[in-house]
Design an enzyme around this catalytic site. Structure first.
Site, mmCIF file in Angstrom:
data_model
loop_
_atom_site.group_PDB
_atom_site.id
_atom_site.type_symbol
_atom_site.label_atom_id
_atom_site.label_comp_id
_atom_site.label_asym_id
_atom_site.label_seq_id
_atom_site.Cartn_x
_atom_site.Cartn_y
_atom_site.Cartn_z
ATOM 1 N N LYS A 1 0.841 -1.199 0.000
ATOM 2 C CA LYS A 1 0.000 0.000 0.000
ATOM 3 C C LYS A 1 0.878 1.252 0.000
ATOM 4 O O LYS A 1 2.056 1.181 0.346
ATOM 5 C CB LYS A 1 -0.898 -0.016 1.236
ATOM 6 C CG LYS A 1 -0.119 -0.034 2.540
ATOM 7 C CD LYS A 1 -1.027 -0.308 3.730
ATOM 8 C CE LYS A 1 -0.235 -0.283 5.030
ATOM 9 N NZ LYS A 1 -0.969 -0.913 6.126
ATOM 10 N N TYR B 1 14.790 31.854 5.867
ATOM 11 C CA TYR B 1 13.576 32.611 6.185
ATOM 12 C C TYR B 1 13.496 32.952 7.662
ATOM 13 O O TYR B 1 13.873 32.142 8.509
ATOM 14 C CB TYR B 1 12.340 31.778 5.831
ATOM 15 C CG TYR B 1 12.051 31.707 4.355
ATOM 16 C CD1 TYR B 1 11.780 32.859 3.625
ATOM 17 C CD2 TYR B 1 12.036 30.479 3.710
ATOM 18 C CE1 TYR B 1 11.498 32.779 2.271
ATOM 19 C CE2 TYR B 1 11.752 30.387 2.355
ATOM 20 C CZ TYR B 1 11.488 31.541 1.637
ATOM 21 O OH TYR B 1 11.209 31.455 0.316
HETATM 22 C C1 LIG Z 1 -0.353 -1.823 6.892
HETATM 23 C C2 LIG Z 1 -1.010 -3.017 7.364
HETATM 24 C C3 LIG Z 1 -0.247 -4.149 7.720
HETATM 25 C C4 LIG Z 1 1.243 -4.171 7.782
HETATM 26 O O1 LIG Z 1 1.711 -3.576 8.965
HETATM 27 P P1 LIG Z 1 3.263 -3.446 9.289
HETATM 28 O O2 LIG Z 1 3.317 -2.992 10.681
HETATM 29 O O3 LIG Z 1 3.818 -2.454 8.333
HETATM 30 O O4 LIG Z 1 3.825 -4.790 9.084
HETATM 31 C C5 LIG Z 1 -0.940 -5.312 8.032
HETATM 32 N N1 LIG Z 1 -2.291 -5.347 8.026
HETATM 33 C C6 LIG Z 1 -3.041 -4.278 7.718
HETATM 34 C C7 LIG Z 1 -4.534 -4.411 7.734
HETATM 35 C C8 LIG Z 1 -2.435 -3.073 7.396
HETATM 36 O O5 LIG Z 1 -3.188 -2.011 7.102
#
Ligand SMILES: *Cc1c(COP(=O)(O)O)cnc(C)c1O
Length: 821
Positions: free
Chosen positions: A492, A718
């Site tokens: 993702k 700045y």
């Molecule tokens: C992002 C996510 C993961 C992975 O989590 P990590 O801590 O990065 O391993 C697993 N399950 C779901 C539903 C997620 O949204």
């Protein structure tokens, strides 16, 4: 890797190993190529497939190899499915890795020419490649491709030895006690070389002595033993041959000192056989000096005269061990391997090309092989054979030898150019478009010029992503999982900022079971890039259902509303059994059905022909934190209650999963049927304890655009918030908050690394630029700047977490990908 050299009949092959049984349907079969990975098949007609058993059982892939045309197999005693493959030859052995090694040892024993064996903690590959450069004028050399130095890699390396060679250079790498014995049995080096030995307690050895003793096993029976007394920690070297050593004290080649002439070269002075001698090398760093010394000692041991050594050392070339993948012009992808060209490294590069499914068209731009004239027909014959199996659609050759041979070659469509200049001049007429282009050229053809012409202009700030590190991290987590547990990889948010289809392609190639993305359009992009494996979409919106169904994406269903919307659409389209994943909220309180929903949900699903539940899952809120362990255990228990009730009602098997990265490491009882690996893939999130050795996957880099001396009392940036109390060297670098460099890093909270030294920020971070204090650091305009050297530490400095730093790197920062070998 597949390299064609010698061929044997299947009977000869079976005589070269200890067998339990042999069943041959075709005694006349010839074997030229060794195969062990069904994803990397080549020359299938003359291939011999070894069903190796390590983390994965190679017997599971015999079917794939058979379907692809492989007919010769080496399998373990006890494997019972031979009848399924009626046309295949089978050699049955007690241990397939051992059989592979026996075959390699027996093949190696046929050649009387010298074999150089190289071991050590660092520098093995560079020393091997440099020896190749130094010795190539005098010998035709077979050598390990890249860093093929493992129990399998050494066997494959030795298999390349052929009657046409005059010398072999083989690398041997060990990481555990007892491994060198098998490597030594295969290599039987005439000349044994130890490069350097790293720190005491790494790599699975109890002490430095133990590690040295293990590596020195390679030296048994060697005629020449080459090492530095400084490296061996007083461990006796087990060789009765001549010892040629280098070092500060008590060595054959006594090192007197180093002098860097300028930034580009240095002189190494030494004392040898009563004389002062020196070499110049076109490098200055300590590692290069150590490697050059080692090569120097090898050449002296082989009887080379100092004048020849001196001449050749001055010409040493850097060793490129990466395949870089870049965005090209006209929607092309360019894989750049423009520094070496020989059959072995070409074969590896072609494997990598095969993994890329972004574009249907695969093009190879290839130069003549260095040192091979077209009259040495065999090499080019083997080259063409390699190309036939490569899946390439278009071939462009550069160089006179290939140009001459092109007329005789009836393979894929090809164009030939006499040299790089004529190719560059013709570039516009070649009309590259939506292709993956592999550039493979020997150094003297200067293919980097083609690379520059074919790639989009590089914005100075890049995120360089090491695909081999992602693969390494994946394997680290896999090593914690029982074989039957499946793995879903979380890609993702552009793979946590690390890119998108490139990472997904790598994971698909590595046979991950599932991918997960946040939104449907991320999944659609992956499908367009040639990702065909199952993809779960965690946040499906009803508006995206159409795209979802069109691209076989599998939604996470977290509420009755979304389920009913989906069912409505499925009925209207007459679709049945569309795969879905049921999400349960067990305490995270983000998305998911509530615990009490199990019964009504089960009832609804029983009558819903449109969907088929592939999995039921939940998400742990605090798996990485021991103080919430009771809470986590409660989540797990609640999940099972829900899942039990649901699956009992559905009456068909459904996968269960709950563990994220931290859960994989800390909660073995939560592995269930599948795990969901996220941040760990990207090299962050090791919780210690389990001794995972993760590698950093992304390196955010920028450059210095201007340097100035700012007088004491002036301000920088700045709002005049950067105050300079003494005269300071201030650098402006090309990255700002619009690139994802958080404003909270300003005014000395953050730092970047310039030429190995930490340089704190000065003043506020600007939109596109940042100022750094470089006082006391040697640097010039154009120098590279590493933005994050330690993500965890730097995230903590601004009160956030590595996840946010990673995903915050803006999409305008160019991603480049490379693969280390
Ligand atoms: C992002 C996510 C993961 C992975 O989590 P990590 O801590 O990065 O391993 C697993 N399950 C779901 C539903 C997620 O949204």
């Amino acid at each position: 890797m597949a390299v064609h050299t010698q061929s044997y009949t299947i009977r000869q092959v079976s005589d070269m190993m200890q067998t339990v049984g042999v069943s041959l349907v075709d005694e006349t079969a010839t074997v030229t190529t060794l195969l062990y990975d069904s994803r990397r098949l080549a020359d299938v007609a003359q291939g011999l497939f070894f069903a190796l058993v390590d983390r994965r059982d190679g017997h599971r892939y015999i079917g794939d190899a058979y379907d692809a045309g492989v007919r010769n197999f080496v399998v373990m005693d006890g494997w019972a499915d031979r009848e399924l493959f009626a046309e295949a030859n089978f050699i049955v052995v007690a241990d397939t890795i051992r059989a592979l090694q026996e075959l390699a040892a027996s093949h190696r024993a046929r050649f009387a020419y010298p074999v150089i064996g190289i071991t050590g903690s660092n520098g093995k590959t560079i020393v091997k490649e440099w020896l190749m450069q130094l010795l190539a004028p005098d010998y035709r050399i077979a050598r390990s491709p890249k860093s093929y130095n493992s129990q399998i890699g050494v066997a494959l390396s030795l298999w390349q030895m052929g009657a046409g060679h005059e010398l072999a250079i083989i690398e041997a790498g060990v990481s555990r006690l007892g491994e060198m014995e098998a490597l030594h049995r295969m290599i039987q080096p005439d000349i044994a070389v130890l490069t350097t030995i790293g720190p005491a307690h790494d790599d699975g050895f109890a002490s430095r002595q133990e590690k040295v003793r293990e590596k020195l096993q390679l030296f048994h029976g060697a005629r020449l033993a080459v090492y530095s007394p400084d490296a061996i920690a007083d461990v006796p070297v087990p060789s009765d041959g001549t010892h040629v050593t280098w070092g500060r004290h008590g060595a054959t080649l006594m090192v007197l000192g180093f002098e860097a002439a300028d930034d580009a070269q240095c002189t190494i002075r030494a004392h040898y056989q009563g004389e002062d001698v020196a070499i110049n090398i076109p490098f200055t760093d300590a590692a290069a000096r150590a490697n050059a010394l080692c090569c120097w000692a090898v050449l002296l041991a082989m009887g080379y005269r100092q004048t020849v050594i001196r001449e050749r050392m001055a010409l040493l070339q850097p060793v490129e061990m990466r395949l870089e993948m870049k965005k090209g012009i006209n929607h092309c992808t360019v894989i750049d391997d423009s520094y070496s060209n020989d059959l072995a490294s070409l074969s590896i590069a072609l494997d990598f090309l095969k993994q890329q499914h972004r574009h249907p068209m695969r093009t190879l731009i290839l130069s003549d092989l260095p040192g091979e004239s077209e009259h040495k027909g065999d090499v080019y014959k083997n080259l063409f054979k390699l190309l036939e199996d490569s899946g390439i659609n278009r071939l462009i050759t550069v160089g006179p030898a290939l140009q001459k041979l092109a007329g005789t070659y009836n393979g894929m469509p090809h164009e030939s150019f006499a040299n790089t200049d004529t190719l560059l001049a013709a570039l516009p007429t070649l009309e590259f478009q939506h292709e993956t282009i592999l550039l493979k050229g020997a150094r003297r053809f200067a293919f980097e010029r083609i690379s520059t012409a074919l790639t989009a202009k590089v914005h100075d700030t890049v995120l360089a992503i090491n695909l081999s590190a992602v693969e390494h991290n994946l394997n680290q987590y896999r090593s914690l999982l029982p074989k039957k547990v499946k793995l879903m990889a979380m890609v993702k948010a552009f793979s946590y900022g690390s890119g998108d289809f490139e990472i997904a392609s790598l994971l698909q190639f590595n046979r991950v079971d599932y991918l997960a993305v946040a939104y449907a359009d991320e999944g659609v992009e992956l499908r367009k890039a040639g990702i065909w494996m199952p993809i779960m979409v965690m946040n499906p919106r009803p508006a995206s259902f159409g795209a979802l169904l069109e691209h076989q994406l599998e939604p996470e269903i977290y509420s009755f509303d979304i389920l009913e919307e989906l069912l409505g659409m499925l009925v209207s389209r007459g679709i049945t059994d569309h795969p879905i994943h049921i999400k349960v909220d067990t305490g995270m309180h983000r998305l998911g059905f509530s615990e009490g929903d199990a019964a009504p949900l089960a009832q609804l699903l029983q009558n819903a022909a449109g969907v088929k539940v592939k999995s039921v899952f939940s998400h742990l809120a605090a798996a990485g934190d021991a103080k919430h362990d009771a809470f986590t255990a409660g989540q797990l228990a609640a999940f099972h209650v829900f899942a039990d009730e649901l699956t009992a009602a559905l009456g068909y098997p459904v996968l269960r999963h709950i563990a994220n990265t931290a859960g994989i490491q800390r909660w073995p009882q939560a592995h269930l049927d599948m795990v969901r690996l996220g941040i760990g893939l990207y090299g962050v999130g090791d919780l210690g304890g389990n001794r995972l050795q993760l590698q950093q996957t992304g390196s955010l880099k920028t450059v210095i655009t201007q340097l100035r001396q700012v007088p004491a009392g002036d301000s920088v940036g700045y709002g005049r918030r950067g105050r300079v109390t003494e005269s300071s060297l201030i650098a402006t670098v090309n990255i700002g908050y619009a690139d994802g460099y958080d404003r909270r890093f300003g005014n000395g909270v953050g730092y970047m690394v310039v030429n190995g030294a930490k340089a704190p920020t000065v003043g506020d971070i600007c939109m596109d630029m940042t100022m750094l204090d470089l006082t006391g650091i040697h640097a010039q305009v154009g120098d590279e700047v590493v933005v994050f050297d330690d993500m965890e530490e730097q995230a903590a400095a601004i009160g956030t977490i590595p996840y946010e730093l990673l995903t915050g790197i803006s999409q305008r920062v160019k991603r480049i990908y490379y693969y280390e070998m």
